[in-house]
Design an enzyme around this catalytic site. Structure first.
Site, short mmCIF file in Angstrom:
data_model
loop_
_atom_site.label_atom_id
_atom_site.label_comp_id
_atom_site.label_asym_id
_atom_site.label_seq_id
_atom_site.Cartn_x
_atom_site.Cartn_y
_atom_site.Cartn_z
N ASN A 31 -3.42 5.72 -1.45
CA ASN A 31 -3.24 5.84 0.00
C ASN A 31 -2.68 7.18 0.44
OD1 ASN A 31 -4.30 3.40 1.20
ND2 ASN A 31 -2.81 2.38 -0.10
N SER A 56 0.82 -1.21 0.00
CA SER A 56 0.00 0.00 0.00
C SER A 56 0.85 1.25 0.00
CB SER A 56 -0.87 0.01 1.26
OG SER A 56 -1.68 -1.13 1.32
N HIS A 81 -0.97 -2.88 -6.99
CA HIS A 81 -1.75 -2.58 -5.77
C HIS A 81 -3.24 -2.78 -6.04
CE1 HIS A 81 -3.21 0.69 -2.76
NE2 HIS A 81 -3.17 -0.49 -2.19
N GLU A 107 -3.72 -0.20 -8.99
CA GLU A 107 -2.77 0.90 -9.12
C GLU A 107 -1.41 0.26 -9.40
OE1 GLU A 107 -2.26 3.01 -5.37
OE2 GLU A 107 -1.85 4.87 -6.45
P1 NAD Z 1 -3.43 -9.96 6.18
O1 NAD Z 1 -2.94 -9.74 7.56
O2 NAD Z 1 -4.86 -10.33 5.95
O3 NAD Z 1 -2.54 -11.10 5.44
C1 NAD Z 1 -1.14 -11.16 5.48
C2 NAD Z 1 -0.73 -12.62 5.26
O4 NAD Z 1 0.70 -12.70 5.11
C3 NAD Z 1 -1.11 -13.53 6.43
O5 NAD Z 1 -1.80 -14.68 5.94
C4 NAD Z 1 0.25 -13.94 7.03
O6 NAD Z 1 0.25 -15.23 7.59
C5 NAD Z 1 1.13 -13.86 5.79
N1 NAD Z 1 2.56 -13.76 6.08
C6 NAD Z 1 3.19 -13.16 7.13
N2 NAD Z 1 4.52 -13.32 7.02
C7 NAD Z 1 4.75 -14.04 5.89
C8 NAD Z 1 5.93 -14.55 5.26
N3 NAD Z 1 7.13 -14.30 5.75
N4 NAD Z 1 5.78 -15.27 4.13
C9 NAD Z 1 4.56 -15.50 3.61
N5 NAD Z 1 3.41 -15.05 4.16
C10 NAD Z 1 3.50 -14.33 5.28
O7 NAD Z 1 -3.06 -8.62 5.37
P2 NAD Z 1 -3.75 -8.03 4.04
O8 NAD Z 1 -4.83 -7.09 4.43
O9 NAD Z 1 -4.03 -9.16 3.09
O10 NAD Z 1 -2.55 -7.11 3.48
C11 NAD Z 1 -1.47 -7.67 2.74
C12 NAD Z 1 -0.78 -6.58 1.93
O11 NAD Z 1 -1.74 -5.97 1.05
C13 NAD Z 1 -0.17 -5.44 2.75
O12 NAD Z 1 1.01 -5.01 2.11
C14 NAD Z 1 -1.23 -4.37 2.67
O13 NAD Z 1 -0.71 -3.06 2.85
C15 NAD Z 1 -1.73 -4.57 1.24
N6 NAD Z 1 -3.09 -4.06 0.98
C16 NAD Z 1 -4.07 -4.21 1.91
C17 NAD Z 1 -5.35 -3.72 1.66
C18 NAD Z 1 -6.44 -3.86 2.67
O14 NAD Z 1 -7.48 -3.20 2.54
N7 NAD Z 1 -6.28 -4.68 3.69
C19 NAD Z 1 -5.61 -3.10 0.43
C20 NAD Z 1 -4.60 -3.00 -0.53
C21 NAD Z 1 -3.33 -3.47 -0.24
#
Ligand code: NAD
Length: 291
Positions: free
Chosen positions: A192, A121, A142, A154
């Site tokens: 963001n 993000s 993104h 994005e």
């Molecule tokens: P989340 O917490 O739901 O999922 C993260 C996952 O990564 C978990 O399943 C965790 O077990 C796993 N993980 C942790 N360490 C790891 C490793 N070393 N190797 C492999 N997997 C690992 O988080 P999310 O909301 O899915 O966000 C993930 C990414 O997407 C972030 O960078 C976030 O900024 C981005 N993002 C999130 C949103 C949102 O609305 N939540 C929107 C766009 C982008």
């Protein structure tokens, strides 16, 4: 040289990684969904199965397409399963240290010429590229949450990203049914940079007692014609993720106006991460708001 993308890897089987794996498998790509442990990846795949079952129940997907989609979606507990992918999207937590270590590990196993994308993000694509030996093949991809519903991807070009990598990533996003915008590699990119100050300001409004959670969300929804209020949107994103992005903006842009609200820090410290933990600004049971 045009790049053919048929097999994609997704690292991180949380809410975003699961959504990306789902739409890629639905679009006919072969997908390998990886998490830190095989059981977590398997749970992510099971959640995709539940989403597809809901689509079938609503008549939006037929049973044959559901079965074929699930067949195309494999899981693994280790990045070595990504060796023969054409493109890998990383969707692990919003932490530079975690992402850098994943980028360097995936770079070592992934075949030469394959693209390494991040769903970050806010974290610098150029920094993630520097953790690899293939900076021309690193890019930001993104997606928005929830991935199957939201139309935008994005795309962020790092300092060394090649024209071919950009073209192949834009083509993939289109194949997944998304509309793209391209942003420069500046903290928070476009979406963001604008969203997080809004969410953070809503936290300050609550912190200062200007109104209740419902007053603030209703005020913004009906007053600005937003589909969701900022506090319920922060709960959907995850308060840990919202705080992590706010910290990147504050640290990297160096201006007080991006200072994360103390209330947001306190909620995250308490483990109130929003919808995914059952409590944030509101309470949730099985992902549904109950109060
Ligand atoms: P989340 O917490 O739901 O999922 C993260 C996952 O990564 C978990 O399943 C965790 O077990 C796993 N993980 C942790 N360490 C790891 C490793 N070393 N190797 C492999 N997997 C690992 O988080 P999310 O909301 O899915 O966000 C993930 C990414 O997407 C972030 O960078 C976030 O900024 C981005 N993002 C999130 C949103 C949102 O609305 N939540 C929107 C766009 C982008």
């Amino acid at each position: 040289m045009s790049m053919i993308i048929q097999r994609i890897g997704v690292v991180g089987a949380g809410q975003m990684g699961g959504g990306i794996a789902q739409i890629a498998a639905q679009a006919g790509l072969d997908v390998v969904l990886v998490d830190a442990r095989a059981e977590i990846a398997e749970k992510g795949r099971a959640r995709v199965g539940e989403q597809l079952a809901k689509l079938v129940a609503k008549g939006k997907l037929d049973a044959a397409a559901q079965a074929q989609t699930m067949e195309r979606l494999r899981t693994a507990g280790d990045v070595s399963a990504l060796a023969d992918c054409d493109l890998v999207v990383e969707a692990a937590p919003e932490s530079e240290a975690i992402k850098r270590s994943i980028f360097s590990a995936v770079d070592r196993v992934l075949r030469p010429g394959a693209i390494l994308a991040s769903n970050t993000s806010s974290i610098s694509i150029t920094k993630l590229a520097a953790a690899t030996a293939r900076p021309t093949l690193v890019i930001g991809m993104h997606f928005m949450n929830p991935v199957p519903v939201m139309k935008l991807v994005e795309v962020i070009r790092g300092l060394a990203t090649s024209d071919e990598t950009l073209a192949a990533t834009l083509a993939l996003a289109q194949r997944l049914g998304k509309t793209t915008v391209t942003a420069r590699d500046v903290p928070g990119f476009i979406v963001n940079r604008v969203l997080i100050p809004l969410l953070n300001e809503a936290c300050f409004a609550l912190y200062e007692g200007i109104g209740t959670e419902v007053d603030i969300d209703t005020g913004i929804k009906l007053g600005l014609n937003h589909p969701m209020g900022p506090l319920e949107l922060a709960d959907l994103i995850g308060l840990d993720t919202t705080l992590a992005i706010a910290e990147v903006l504050h640290r990297e842009l160096g201006e007080d106006k991006y200072r994360p609200c103390p209330l947001l820090r306190q909620y995250v410290a308490a483990g109130w991460l929003g919808r995914k933990s059952g409590r944030g600004f509101y309470r949730y049971e099985a992902g549904v708001k109950v109060g």
